[in-house]
Write a protein that holds these residues in place. Structure first.
Motif, PDB file in Angstrom:
ATOM      1  N   ARG A 308     -24.599  50.574 -23.481  1.00  0.00           N
ATOM      2  CA  ARG A 308     -24.371  50.776 -24.910  1.00  0.00           C
ATOM      3  C   ARG A 308     -23.756  49.529 -25.517  1.00  0.00           C
ATOM      4  O   ARG A 308     -23.044  48.776 -24.861  1.00  0.00           O
ATOM      5  CB  ARG A 308     -23.451  51.968 -25.134  1.00  0.00           C
ATOM      6  N   LEU A 309     -24.032  49.303 -26.786  1.00  0.00           N
ATOM      7  CA  LEU A 309     -23.448  48.158 -27.466  1.00  0.00           C
ATOM      8  C   LEU A 309     -21.943  48.346 -27.625  1.00  0.00           C
ATOM      9  O   LEU A 309     -21.487  49.432 -27.997  1.00  0.00           O
ATOM     10  CB  LEU A 309     -24.090  47.972 -28.845  1.00  0.00           C
ATOM     11  N   PRO A 310     -21.147  47.323 -27.320  1.00  0.00           N
ATOM     12  CA  PRO A 310     -19.696  47.442 -27.517  1.00  0.00           C
ATOM     13  C   PRO A 310     -19.380  47.716 -28.981  1.00  0.00           C
ATOM     14  O   PRO A 310     -20.054  47.215 -29.882  1.00  0.00           O
ATOM     15  CB  PRO A 310     -19.164  46.067 -27.080  1.00  0.00           C
ATOM     16  N   PRO A 311     -18.373  48.525 -29.256  1.00  0.00           N
ATOM     17  CA  PRO A 311     -18.027  48.807 -30.655  1.00  0.00           C
ATOM     18  C   PRO A 311     -17.600  47.536 -31.377  1.00  0.00           C
ATOM     19  O   PRO A 311     -16.866  46.704 -30.850  1.00  0.00           O
ATOM     20  CB  PRO A 311     -16.858  49.799 -30.523  1.00  0.00           C
ATOM     21  N   GLY A 312     -18.084  47.401 -32.592  1.00  0.00           N
ATOM     22  CA  GLY A 312     -17.746  46.234 -33.390  1.00  0.00           C
ATOM     23  C   GLY A 312     -18.630  45.026 -33.159  1.00  0.00           C
ATOM     24  O   GLY A 312     -18.456  44.001 -33.817  1.00  0.00           O
ATOM     25  N   LEU A 313     -19.590  45.115 -32.217  1.00  0.00           N
ATOM     26  CA  LEU A 313     -20.488  43.987 -31.970  1.00  0.00           C
ATOM     27  C   LEU A 313     -21.546  43.924 -33.063  1.00  0.00           C
ATOM     28  O   LEU A 313     -22.281  44.879 -33.297  1.00  0.00           O
ATOM     29  CB  LEU A 313     -21.156  44.123 -30.599  1.00  0.00           C
ATOM     30  N   ASP A 314     -21.616  42.797 -33.743  1.00  0.00           N
ATOM     31  CA  ASP A 314     -22.575  42.583 -34.821  1.00  0.00           C
ATOM     32  C   ASP A 314     -23.809  41.902 -34.246  1.00  0.00           C
ATOM     33  O   ASP A 314     -23.738  40.762 -33.788  1.00  0.00           O
ATOM     34  CB  ASP A 314     -21.944  41.731 -35.922  1.00  0.00           C
ATOM     35  N   LEU A 315     -24.940  42.587 -34.275  1.00  0.00           N
ATOM     36  CA  LEU A 315     -26.172  42.005 -33.734  1.00  0.00           C
ATOM     37  C   LEU A 315     -26.619  40.786 -34.525  1.00  0.00           C
ATOM     38  O   LEU A 315     -27.334  39.934 -33.992  1.00  0.00           O
ATOM     39  CB  LEU A 315     -27.285  43.062 -33.708  1.00  0.00           C
ATOM     40  N   GLU A 316     -26.221  40.678 -35.777  1.00  0.00           N
ATOM     41  CA  GLU A 316     -26.566  39.497 -36.554  1.00  0.00           C
ATOM     42  C   GLU A 316     -25.920  38.244 -35.966  1.00  0.00           C
ATOM     43  O   GLU A 316     -26.470  37.146 -36.079  1.00  0.00           O
ATOM     44  CB  GLU A 316     -26.116  39.663 -38.014  1.00  0.00           C
ATOM     45  N   GLN A 317     -24.756  38.398 -35.334  1.00  0.00           N
ATOM     46  CA  GLN A 317     -24.082  37.262 -34.725  1.00  0.00           C
ATOM     47  C   GLN A 317     -24.545  37.031 -33.298  1.00  0.00           C
ATOM     48  O   GLN A 317     -24.171  36.021 -32.689  1.00  0.00           O
ATOM     49  CB  GLN A 317     -22.552  37.482 -34.742  1.00  0.00           C
ATOM     50  N   VAL A 318     -25.332  37.954 -32.741  1.00  0.00           N
ATOM     51  CA  VAL A 318     -25.899  37.773 -31.407  1.00  0.00           C
ATOM     52  C   VAL A 318     -27.275  37.141 -31.499  1.00  0.00           C
ATOM     53  O   VAL A 318     -27.568  36.130 -30.843  1.00  0.00           O
ATOM     54  CB  VAL A 318     -25.969  39.119 -30.658  1.00  0.00           C
ATOM     55  N   PHE A 319     -28.145  37.723 -32.336  1.00  0.00           N
ATOM     56  CA  PHE A 319     -29.512  37.234 -32.471  1.00  0.00           C
ATOM     57  C   PHE A 319     -29.557  36.176 -33.577  1.00  0.00           C
ATOM     58  O   PHE A 319     -29.996  36.427 -34.693  1.00  0.00           O
ATOM     59  CB  PHE A 319     -30.462  38.392 -32.766  1.00  0.00           C
ATOM     60  N   CYS A 320     -29.057  34.999 -33.236  1.00  0.00           N
ATOM     61  CA  CYS A 320     -29.050  33.870 -34.151  1.00  0.00           C
ATOM     62  C   CYS A 320     -29.127  32.596 -33.324  1.00  0.00           C
ATOM     63  O   CYS A 320     -28.883  32.610 -32.120  1.00  0.00           O
ATOM     64  CB  CYS A 320     -27.799  33.880 -35.042  1.00  0.00           C
ATOM     65  N   LEU A 321     -29.478  31.501 -33.984  1.00  0.00           N
ATOM     66  CA  LEU A 321     -29.521  30.205 -33.328  1.00  0.00           C
ATOM     67  C   LEU A 321     -28.176  29.525 -33.496  1.00  0.00           C
ATOM     68  O   LEU A 321     -27.625  29.494 -34.596  1.00  0.00           O
ATOM     69  CB  LEU A 321     -30.631  29.335 -33.926  1.00  0.00           C
ATOM     70  N   LYS A 322     -27.649  28.969 -32.413  1.00  0.00           N
ATOM     71  CA  LYS A 322     -26.331  28.345 -32.451  1.00  0.00           C
ATOM     72  C   LYS A 322     -26.445  26.872 -32.079  1.00  0.00           C
ATOM     73  O   LYS A 322     -27.136  26.517 -31.131  1.00  0.00           O
ATOM     74  CB  LYS A 322     -25.364  29.033 -31.476  1.00  0.00           C
ATOM     75  N   GLU A 323     -25.760  26.035 -32.853  1.00  0.00           N
ATOM     76  CA  GLU A 323     -25.699  24.610 -32.579  1.00  0.00           C
ATOM     77  C   GLU A 323     -24.265  24.131 -32.815  1.00  0.00           C
ATOM     78  O   GLU A 323     -23.646  24.486 -33.813  1.00  0.00           O
ATOM     79  CB  GLU A 323     -26.650  23.824 -33.487  1.00  0.00           C
ATOM     80  N   GLU A 324     -23.756  23.334 -31.872  1.00  0.00           N
ATOM     81  CA  GLU A 324     -22.422  22.741 -32.048  1.00  0.00           C
ATOM     82  C   GLU A 324     -22.531  21.471 -32.869  1.00  0.00           C
ATOM     83  O   GLU A 324     -23.429  20.660 -32.663  1.00  0.00           O
ATOM     84  CB  GLU A 324     -21.793  22.444 -30.684  1.00  0.00           C
ATOM     85  N   ARG A 325     -21.618  21.291 -33.800  1.00  0.00           N
ATOM     86  CA  ARG A 325     -21.596  20.121 -34.658  1.00  0.00           C
ATOM     87  C   ARG A 325     -20.158  19.592 -34.783  1.00  0.00           C
ATOM     88  O   ARG A 325     -19.195  20.357 -34.638  1.00  0.00           O
ATOM     89  CB  ARG A 325     -22.155  20.457 -36.051  1.00  0.00           C
ATOM     90  N   ILE A 326     -20.051  18.286 -35.074  1.00  0.00           N
ATOM     91  CA  ILE A 326     -18.752  17.621 -35.223  1.00  0.00           C
ATOM     92  C   ILE A 326     -18.433  17.473 -36.713  1.00  0.00           C
ATOM     93  O   ILE A 326     -19.295  17.074 -37.503  1.00  0.00           O
ATOM     94  CB  ILE A 326     -18.751  16.246 -34.536  1.00  0.00           C
ATOM     95  N   VAL A 327     -17.207  17.796 -37.076  1.00  0.00           N
ATOM     96  CA  VAL A 327     -16.764  17.656 -38.463  1.00  0.00           C
ATOM     97  C   VAL A 327     -16.499  16.177 -38.745  1.00  0.00           C
ATOM     98  O   VAL A 327     -15.736  15.521 -38.028  1.00  0.00           O
ATOM     99  CB  VAL A 327     -15.497  18.495 -38.719  1.00  0.00           C
ATOM    100  N   SER A 328     -17.135  15.632 -39.777  1.00  0.00           N
ATOM    101  CA  SER A 328     -17.002  14.223 -40.131  1.00  0.00           C
ATOM    102  C   SER A 328     -15.650  13.969 -40.797  1.00  0.00           C
ATOM    103  O   SER A 328     -14.937  14.920 -41.171  1.00  0.00           O
ATOM    104  CB  SER A 328     -18.144  13.816 -41.064  1.00  0.00           C
ATOM    105  N   PRO A 329     -15.271  12.702 -40.987  1.00  0.00           N
ATOM    106  CA  PRO A 329     -13.972  12.415 -41.638  1.00  0.00           C
ATOM    107  C   PRO A 329     -13.829  12.994 -43.034  1.00  0.00           C
ATOM    108  O   PRO A 329     -12.705  13.229 -43.475  1.00  0.00           O
ATOM    109  CB  PRO A 329     -13.933  10.878 -41.664  1.00  0.00           C
ATOM    110  N   ASP A 330     -14.943  13.204 -43.745  1.00  0.00           N
ATOM    111  CA  ASP A 330     -14.849  13.815 -45.079  1.00  0.00           C
ATOM    112  C   ASP A 330     -15.160  15.308 -45.045  1.00  0.00           C
ATOM    113  O   ASP A 330     -15.568  15.887 -46.043  1.00  0.00           O
ATOM    114  CB  ASP A 330     -15.776  13.099 -46.062  1.00  0.00           C
ATOM    115  N   TRP A 331     -15.007  15.938 -43.884  1.00  0.00           N
ATOM    116  CA  TRP A 331     -15.160  17.387 -43.687  1.00  0.00           C
ATOM    117  C   TRP A 331     -16.579  17.854 -44.041  1.00  0.00           C
ATOM    118  O   TRP A 331     -16.761  18.882 -44.671  1.00  0.00           O
ATOM    119  CB  TRP A 331     -14.120  18.166 -44.483  1.00  0.00           C
ATOM    120  N   VAL A 332     -17.566  17.064 -43.632  1.00  0.00           N
ATOM    121  CA  VAL A 332     -18.969  17.423 -43.822  1.00  0.00           C
ATOM    122  C   VAL A 332     -19.590  17.680 -42.455  1.00  0.00           C
ATOM    123  O   VAL A 332     -19.332  16.944 -41.496  1.00  0.00           O
ATOM    124  CB  VAL A 332     -19.740  16.313 -44.575  1.00  0.00           C
TER     125      VAL A 332
END
Length: 423
Positions: A308-332
């Motif tokens: 069973r799905l754990p309570p509070g688990l949002d499938l929208e946050q599971v079935f998505c594409l994830k990429e790590e990015r670095i915050v630039s000096p001007d927060w972009v």
């Protein structure tokens, strides 16, 4: 709690409610019966927090000193390393460390150190498939998944891909149409299965890039196992991805392709379906229910191994594409050709420049930015931010030079004399 402990708590709640026996729960969690009895006592007495080990997050009292580990790895790198066919294995290297250098270290400990330092890699050896494999005994224990490219609409539409899932124990089927066998295509089908039946324990797939990523030369050298976007989604749900080395290994879903290529095409011809949107609607409303009523069988064991799905688990946050990015000096944050400006005002946490954030792309194309478990506020810039222009240079000012007879050029004593004569 870790994700594994959350899944254990979900299964143990079913044991507590007499929905599962302890033997069935031990098989679902991959534990021995004795170990499950032990953790169930802690769960019964203390609830979910009883599943967390008391030493979680604490360093081991028996860990070797860092200097000793660095010295041993330096010796291994110098004397026993090399190409994959030449370097020493952990067991042989441990023997020579003791014989030649007087350093005694357990071979298993040395193996972990060498893996972490990139001096050893795991090499999987598979036995050839030689006999027919029996069905798994439980519904949800293993689900086969594959895509079938065919002219499903014949001359009424373009060629498409039917992404098909078949339970190994019961032959229960679920399928959706997509343009290609992409990450979003297989994720949509798995999400439909999770909503309909629950989270399966394992998926049996082939070695396409959408399921498994081939390691690069650097990853092979460092012993890193790459993970695809779909593999990360399965990992989040606790689903094991098993790679099949031949079409015959996942014969149940392959035979299902043949059945659908015969029956489904003809049924859609009678319905005059000409778009894949209508075809997906026909699958959900009529075809799959009729197909499962005709071809599905009863599992050998009655227990359902879907989690069973754990309570509070949002499938929208599971079935998505994830990429790590670095915050630039001007927060972009740059994501593809888009520039995302983090808003410094109103954030719940403080983000430093150079921090690593995660950009999530959802099925509808929307984006969200996360730092750990906190969702950040941002807005998109219309164009790429430009570097600030350097400040203008200050004009050169000509310095005043005193004359040769100026009092500043005379010594102090002479200056006193000059001052005395003037007075």
């Amino acid at each position: 709690m870790s994700e594994e402990e959350v899944r254990r708590a979900g299964v143990l709640r079913r044991v507590q409610a007499d929905e599962l026996t302890q033997v069935e729960a031990s098989e679902m969690l991959g534990l021995s019966y004795r170990q499950l009895k032990r953790i169930y006592i802690g769960f019964r007495d203390y609830g979910a927090r009883g599943l967390v080990h008391g030493n979680a997050g604490k360093p081991s009292n028996r860990a070797a000193p860092a200097k000793q580990r660095q010295r041993i790895l330096a010796l291994v790198r110098k004397h026993y390393s090399g190409a994959p066919g030449e370097r020493f294995g952990p067991t042989l290297a441990a023997e020579h460390l003791e014989e030649d250098h007087g350093l005694k270290v357990d071979a298993e400990t040395l193996r972990r150190w060498m893996l972490r330092a990139g001096l050893w890699t795991r090499e999987r050896k598979r036995k050839p498939y030689r006999q027919r494999r029996a069905r798994r005994p439980h519904f949800g224990e293993l689900v086969q998944m594959d895509g079938s490219f065919e002219a499903w609409l014949e001359d009424r539409g373009p060629r498409g891909c039917l992404i098909h899932m078949v339970d190994d124990a019961t032959s229960t089927s679920l399928a959706t149409f997509a343009d290609e066998e992409t990450t979003w295509g297989v994720a949509d089908t798995l999400r439909s299965w999770v909503r309909e039946y629950g989270v399966p324990r394992a998926l049996y797939v082939d070695w396409k890039t959408v399921y498994h990523h081939a390691p690069t030369a650097r990853q092979q050298q460092e012993g890193i196992v790459p993970i695809s976007q779909f593999g990360r989604m399965c990992q989040k749900l606790g689903i094991e991805l098993i790679g099949a080395n031949s079409p015959q290994a996942k014969g149940r879903v392959e035979r299902g392709h043949g059945t659908h290529q015969d029956r489904l095409i003809k049924k859609m011809r009678l319905k005059r379906i000409s778009t894949y949107e209508d075809a997906n609607q026909f699958l959900a409303d009529h075809y799959l229910a009729q197909h499962n009523a005709k071809y599905a069988v009863v599992a050998r064991e009655p227990a359902d191994y879907h989690l069973r799905l754990p309570p509070g688990l949002d499938l929208e946050q599971v079935f998505c594409l994830k990429e790590e990015r670095i915050v630039s000096p001007d927060w972009v944050v740059q994501y593809g050709k888009r520039w995302l400006q983090l808003e410094r005002e109103g954030q719940k946490v403080r983000i430093d420049r150079g921090a690593t954030v995660v950009v999530r792309e959802h099925r509808d194309g929307s984006l969200s930015i996360w730092w750990k478990r906190t969702k950040l506020r941002w807005h998109e810039l219309e164009q790429r931010p430009r570097k600030a222009a350097p400040p203008p240079k200050r004009p050169m000012v000509r310095r005043w030079t005193p004359a040769a007879d100026h009092p500043w050029r005379k010594r102090w004593s002479e200056g006193q004399k000059v001052q005395a004569t003037t007075t």
